[in-house]
Structure formats: structure tokens, C-alpha cells
Write a protein that holds these residues in place. Sequence first.
Motif, PDB file in Angstrom:
ATOM      1  N   ASN A  79       5.962   2.161   9.136  1.00  0.00           N
ATOM      2  CA  ASN A  79       6.376   1.056   8.263  1.00  0.00           C
ATOM      3  C   ASN A  79       5.419  -0.124   8.379  1.00  0.00           C
ATOM      4  O   ASN A  79       5.056  -0.741   7.369  1.00  0.00           O
ATOM      5  CB  ASN A  79       7.801   0.600   8.633  1.00  0.00           C
ATOM      6  CG  ASN A  79       8.868   1.560   8.116  1.00  0.00           C
ATOM      7  OD1 ASN A  79       8.693   2.205   7.073  1.00  0.00           O
ATOM      8  ND2 ASN A  79       9.978   1.649   8.836  1.00  0.00           N
ATOM      9  N   ARG A  80       5.007  -0.431   9.614  1.00  0.00           N
ATOM     10  CA  ARG A  80       4.117  -1.576   9.795  1.00  0.00           C
ATOM     11  C   ARG A  80       2.751  -1.336   9.146  1.00  0.00           C
ATOM     12  O   ARG A  80       2.200  -2.234   8.496  1.00  0.00           O
ATOM     13  CB  ARG A  80       3.946  -1.897  11.287  1.00  0.00           C
ATOM     14  CG  ARG A  80       5.144  -2.658  11.854  1.00  0.00           C
ATOM     15  CD  ARG A  80       4.960  -3.011  13.331  1.00  0.00           C
ATOM     16  NE  ARG A  80       3.824  -3.901  13.597  1.00  0.00           N
ATOM     17  CZ  ARG A  80       3.873  -5.236  13.531  1.00  0.00           C
ATOM     18  NH1 ARG A  80       5.001  -5.838  13.195  1.00  0.00           N
ATOM     19  NH2 ARG A  80       2.814  -5.951  13.811  1.00  0.00           N
ATOM     20  N   ALA A  81       2.239  -0.136   9.260  1.00  0.00           N
ATOM     21  CA  ALA A  81       0.942   0.166   8.638  1.00  0.00           C
ATOM     22  C   ALA A  81       1.058   0.070   7.107  1.00  0.00           C
ATOM     23  O   ALA A  81       0.139  -0.409   6.429  1.00  0.00           O
ATOM     24  CB  ALA A  81       0.463   1.559   9.059  1.00  0.00           C
ATOM     25  N   VAL A  82       2.188   0.487   6.583  1.00  0.00           N
ATOM     26  CA  VAL A  82       2.411   0.391   5.131  1.00  0.00           C
ATOM     27  C   VAL A  82       2.417  -1.076   4.699  1.00  0.00           C
ATOM     28  O   VAL A  82       1.803  -1.459   3.691  1.00  0.00           O
ATOM     29  CB  VAL A  82       3.738   1.086   4.745  1.00  0.00           C
ATOM     30  CG1 VAL A  82       4.125   0.758   3.305  1.00  0.00           C
ATOM     31  CG2 VAL A  82       3.613   2.602   4.935  1.00  0.00           C
ATOM     32  N   ALA A  83       3.104  -1.917   5.476  1.00  0.00           N
ATOM     33  CA  ALA A  83       3.198  -3.335   5.115  1.00  0.00           C
ATOM     34  C   ALA A  83       1.847  -4.033   5.214  1.00  0.00           C
ATOM     35  O   ALA A  83       1.579  -4.996   4.487  1.00  0.00           O
ATOM     36  CB  ALA A  83       4.220  -4.033   6.012  1.00  0.00           C
ATOM     37  N   VAL A  84       0.989  -3.561   6.101  1.00  0.00           N
ATOM     38  CA  VAL A  84      -0.356  -4.129   6.209  1.00  0.00           C
ATOM     39  C   VAL A  84      -1.203  -3.717   5.007  1.00  0.00           C
ATOM     40  O   VAL A  84      -1.972  -4.511   4.461  1.00  0.00           O
ATOM     41  CB  VAL A  84      -1.028  -3.684   7.536  1.00  0.00           C
ATOM     42  CG1 VAL A  84      -2.512  -4.018   7.531  1.00  0.00           C
ATOM     43  CG2 VAL A  84      -0.328  -4.338   8.732  1.00  0.00           C
ATOM     44  N   ALA A  85      -1.006  -2.478   4.540  1.00  0.00           N
ATOM     45  CA  ALA A  85      -1.895  -1.932   3.506  1.00  0.00           C
ATOM     46  C   ALA A  85      -1.483  -2.300   2.082  1.00  0.00           C
ATOM     47  O   ALA A  85      -2.320  -2.308   1.182  1.00  0.00           O
ATOM     48  CB  ALA A  85      -1.957  -0.410   3.644  1.00  0.00           C
ATOM     49  N   GLU A  86      -0.197  -2.585   1.864  1.00  0.00           N
ATOM     50  CA  GLU A  86       0.285  -2.786   0.496  1.00  0.00           C
ATOM     51  C   GLU A  86       0.837  -4.197   0.294  1.00  0.00           C
ATOM     52  O   GLU A  86       1.458  -4.753   1.197  1.00  0.00           O
ATOM     53  CB  GLU A  86       1.389  -1.755   0.165  1.00  0.00           C
ATOM     54  CG  GLU A  86       0.942  -0.302   0.263  1.00  0.00           C
ATOM     55  CD  GLU A  86      -0.034   0.104  -0.839  1.00  0.00           C
ATOM     56  OE1 GLU A  86      -0.083  -0.600  -1.883  1.00  0.00           O
ATOM     57  OE2 GLU A  86      -0.747   1.101  -0.658  1.00  0.00           O
ATOM     58  N   ARG A  87       0.655  -4.721  -0.913  1.00  0.00           N
ATOM     59  CA  ARG A  87       1.199  -6.047  -1.252  1.00  0.00           C
ATOM     60  C   ARG A  87       2.549  -5.946  -1.946  1.00  0.00           C
ATOM     61  O   ARG A  87       3.294  -6.905  -2.039  1.00  0.00           O
ATOM     62  CB  ARG A  87       0.231  -6.789  -2.193  1.00  0.00           C
ATOM     63  CG  ARG A  87      -1.163  -6.963  -1.646  1.00  0.00           C
ATOM     64  CD  ARG A  87      -1.220  -7.958  -0.528  1.00  0.00           C
ATOM     65  NE  ARG A  87      -0.793  -9.293  -0.931  1.00  0.00           N
ATOM     66  CZ  ARG A  87      -0.535 -10.276  -0.089  1.00  0.00           C
ATOM     67  NH1 ARG A  87      -0.634 -10.079   1.218  1.00  0.00           N
ATOM     68  NH2 ARG A  87      -0.160 -11.456  -0.525  1.00  0.00           N
ATOM     69  N   LEU A  88       2.788  -4.744  -2.482  1.00  0.00           N
ATOM     70  CA  LEU A  88       4.017  -4.503  -3.244  1.00  0.00           C
ATOM     71  C   LEU A  88       4.807  -3.470  -2.452  1.00  0.00           C
ATOM     72  O   LEU A  88       4.357  -2.328  -2.278  1.00  0.00           O
ATOM     73  CB  LEU A  88       3.632  -3.976  -4.630  1.00  0.00           C
ATOM     74  CG  LEU A  88       4.720  -3.648  -5.634  1.00  0.00           C
ATOM     75  CD1 LEU A  88       5.678  -4.820  -5.849  1.00  0.00           C
ATOM     76  CD2 LEU A  88       4.093  -3.274  -6.980  1.00  0.00           C
ATOM     77  N   LEU A  89       5.974  -3.890  -1.947  1.00  0.00           N
ATOM     78  CA  LEU A  89       6.725  -3.054  -1.016  1.00  0.00           C
ATOM     79  C   LEU A  89       8.158  -2.873  -1.490  1.00  0.00           C
ATOM     80  O   LEU A  89       8.779  -3.822  -1.979  1.00  0.00           O
ATOM     81  CB  LEU A  89       6.758  -3.715   0.368  1.00  0.00           C
ATOM     82  CG  LEU A  89       5.424  -3.897   1.086  1.00  0.00           C
ATOM     83  CD1 LEU A  89       5.614  -4.820   2.302  1.00  0.00           C
ATOM     84  CD2 LEU A  89       4.861  -2.544   1.522  1.00  0.00           C
TER      85      LEU A  89
END
Lengths: 237, 237
Positions: A79-89
Motif C-alpha cells: 500500500n505504501r509503495a502504491v501511495a508513493v507511486a500514484e497521485r490518484l488513489l
Amino acid sequence: MVDPQPTPGPAGEVERPGSVGIIGGTGALGRGLAVRWSMAGIDVRLGSRDEARAKDRATALGDQLQGRPGAGEITGATNRAVAVAERLLLLAVPLEGLDAALASLQDLMDGHILICAVNPLTFDDRGPLPAPTAGTSVAGSVAAALPRARVVGAFHTVSSRELAVVERPMDDDVPIVGDDDAACAAVAALADRIDGCRAVLAGPLRLAGSLEALTPVLIAVNRRAGAHVGVRFSRLP
Amino acid sequence: MVDPQPTPGPAGEVERPGSVGIIGGTGALGRGLAVRWSMAGIDVRLGSRDEARAKDRATALGDQLQGRPGAGEITGATNRAVAVAERLLLLAVPLEGLDAALASLQDLMDGHILICAVNPLTFDDRGPLPAPTAGTSVAGSVAAALPRARVVGAFHTVSSRELAVVERPMDDDVPIVGDDDAACAAVAALADRIDGCRAVLAGPLRLAGSLEALTPVLIAVNRRAGAHVGVRFSRLP
């Protein structure tokens, strides 16, 4: 067919999102939306606390769509890696996992658009009912906990089961509530990309509780009718 | 065309209601439903605290429908007289008038089917929002206050404005919540009698709050889109 570069919208926001991240993406709603967005050419990063699980699910979903021209890539990460990589969550964790998810995202939010699709829902022997929430809504609590995120409420009423039936277009309006117009527009664009979904701007974030409370009604209707209903607004031009 | 004698349903309840009373019937929702039910051949007793006002409104609505073959009669009376005369009642008072209405009905209820369509709604400079209710819903409070009534929640989401446009059929599902199956069936029959409305049984009375909370969302959508939207469930057989 698919525009690889997001097009800036009138408010300077992403109008044709090229990618999206899903926090708690290995659940039924996350997987269902991931498949539909991929079918629309959007790359999806599926998040989980458990990286291996996220990767497994992402691979399985990708396999399901293999051979579809223009399908977006589905990848898995924490989840943390996703939040770092994407601006739209999209936040699609179950209610029980919400506090842990918010704690893990807190230091990462910085203008991210965070779509809250969490339904405060519980069951007893008489069926589904709304679960009590801290404030007036889950989305409101999320906005309070993550002041640096731009929280939008959406996708509460879209059936996970139906999303998974990829052969059939959806037949759903997607009411969207939020206080940040550009963020709402980006979420609307994301909803409109799903075949058979129509975004409907439905007021400020303080109305999120009304959308969150709908799910028990939809489940009750489903149980009685043996269906997976969605919501449509009639007489909407 | 119109069956003057109500037909008993499978549960021994009225399946084709021949008449209905509306408590607080001179407001927009009451008038709108009165006209539509009259068009379906159902006699309507319009109630108000003020008998003269009720009679005036009833006459005006009757005049509007004059010449329609088979239209039910619309008459006016005090709320109490309506409750004495009818077994099937719609409670359509504004939230502010609810306590007074309940107090005036208390000694008259005796197995009446009482449809609660009251929306707990308020407005501020940012638009509509749900008003706080004593328990989890207005309908729940009504059931608690009137234990001898069979309370059913319905007609929250039907647009008063659209009901008044008699030339156009409605395009609405009418979700119905309640704990008394026969009462729900009678209310469903009443909803189905309106051209373009479809009754949808939507669970026990404890879900009434979810329906009551929808109205602010519908108003927000209406304001934005310049429409008078209704609710439809997609994928419902």
C-alpha cells in the motif's frame, strides 16, 4: 486508442487519468475496479499490506484480461509503495482495516486525490445495517485523519460481483461527493472510463454519509431479489 | 377499470388499495401523490391541521384532474378525521410538524398502516444536509411513538415537482422498508399503482435512515444538473 499521457483538465487536473492506485486493492471491490479500469486502458497499481499477495492478485487479474487490446497493466505492491507511486488513489480497505491503513498513509499524503469507497457496514441475523462511524461518515473521518489528502467519496454503490463479470458492461451511476472541484472532476473522469458507468457529481463531502449508508439497502434488495443491483438517477440529462 | 372493492392479498392485506389518507397532505409531496393516486383511481383523503385548507387544496387538485375517466375522488379533512376514516395512511408532514402530528394521532392508531415519508433535512449556505434525528431514523421514531401503527418507510426519494407534472409518467423506483410484511405489500401495491413507479422491497424498518438520508444527495444533484432526479435500481429483474 488509449492516451498514454494524461490530459490536463480545465481546472489543471488530470482529465483522462492514465493510472490509478488502489489501497487495499486485493479485496473484491479493488479487484473488480482494477479489472474494469485496466479494460479502459488505465494502468492499475494494486496495493496490499502484503506485497506478495498484491503481486499474486495483480498477476491473476492481468492473466484474466490477457489478449484484450489496449488493456492497462495491473501490478502489485505494498500500500505504501502504491501511495508513493500514484497521485490518484482509491481507498478500498474494509472498515476494520481503516485505522491501520490511515496510519500507514499519513506521512505520504501530499495533495493526493484519495477516493474513499469504504462502506461502514455490519451484519446480524436480520441482515445488513449501517455500522456506527466516528463522525458523520467514513470519508469525513478519512479527511480529518489525512488533511494533506484531497478526499472524495465515490464507488460505494458499485457491485463488486458485477464488476467481475467483465463480459457485461456496467449499468451504474457513480455519485461523487467532495469539496475539491478538480479532485471531483478527476474522479468523475475515472468513473466515466468504465464501460456503462456514469459519474454524477452529488455535492460536498459532508454528504458522504448518505452514500455510505446506501449499501445495506442495496444488499437487502439483492438478497430479496437475487440480484446485484446498482443505482441510477432517472431524469438526469 | 378501477376495482371499487379492495382485493385481499395473499397475506390477508389490501392488495389493491381503494383509498388512502394523507396526514399533512397539503404540502408538496402530499399534493403530488394525491394527484397521482387519484389518476390511478384511488380515492384520497387529504389531511391538514386546518380543515378549510385541506378542503381548498382537495378541491383545487380535483379540478386539475376533472374530466379524467376513472379518477379517484380527492377530499379534504382534518388530519384526525383522515386517520379515523382510512386504514392506509401516508405521513407527509415536514420535520418541524412531526411531533405535533404524532401527538394528535396517538390515540387513533389501531393497526393502521402508516407510511413515513418524512425527510430529516436542513439547509445552510452550502446546500442541503441531513438533519439530526432522535434515533437512527424518523420512521424509527414514529414507530416508537405510535406502537399501535404499522410503520413503513417509503416515498422519500420521489420528486414532488415531478409528481405534479401529471402529463408525464414517473420514472422512479420506490424503495420500501418495514418490519410488517403485509403492510409493506400494501404500500408496494400503492406505489405500483402510480404510472411509472415500481415498488422495491428494501429491507427492515431499521434501514429507513438510509432512505431518509438520500434526499440531500438528490437535491444536490438537482441543483447542479437543473433536474428533478429520481432513483432507479439497475439490474433488478
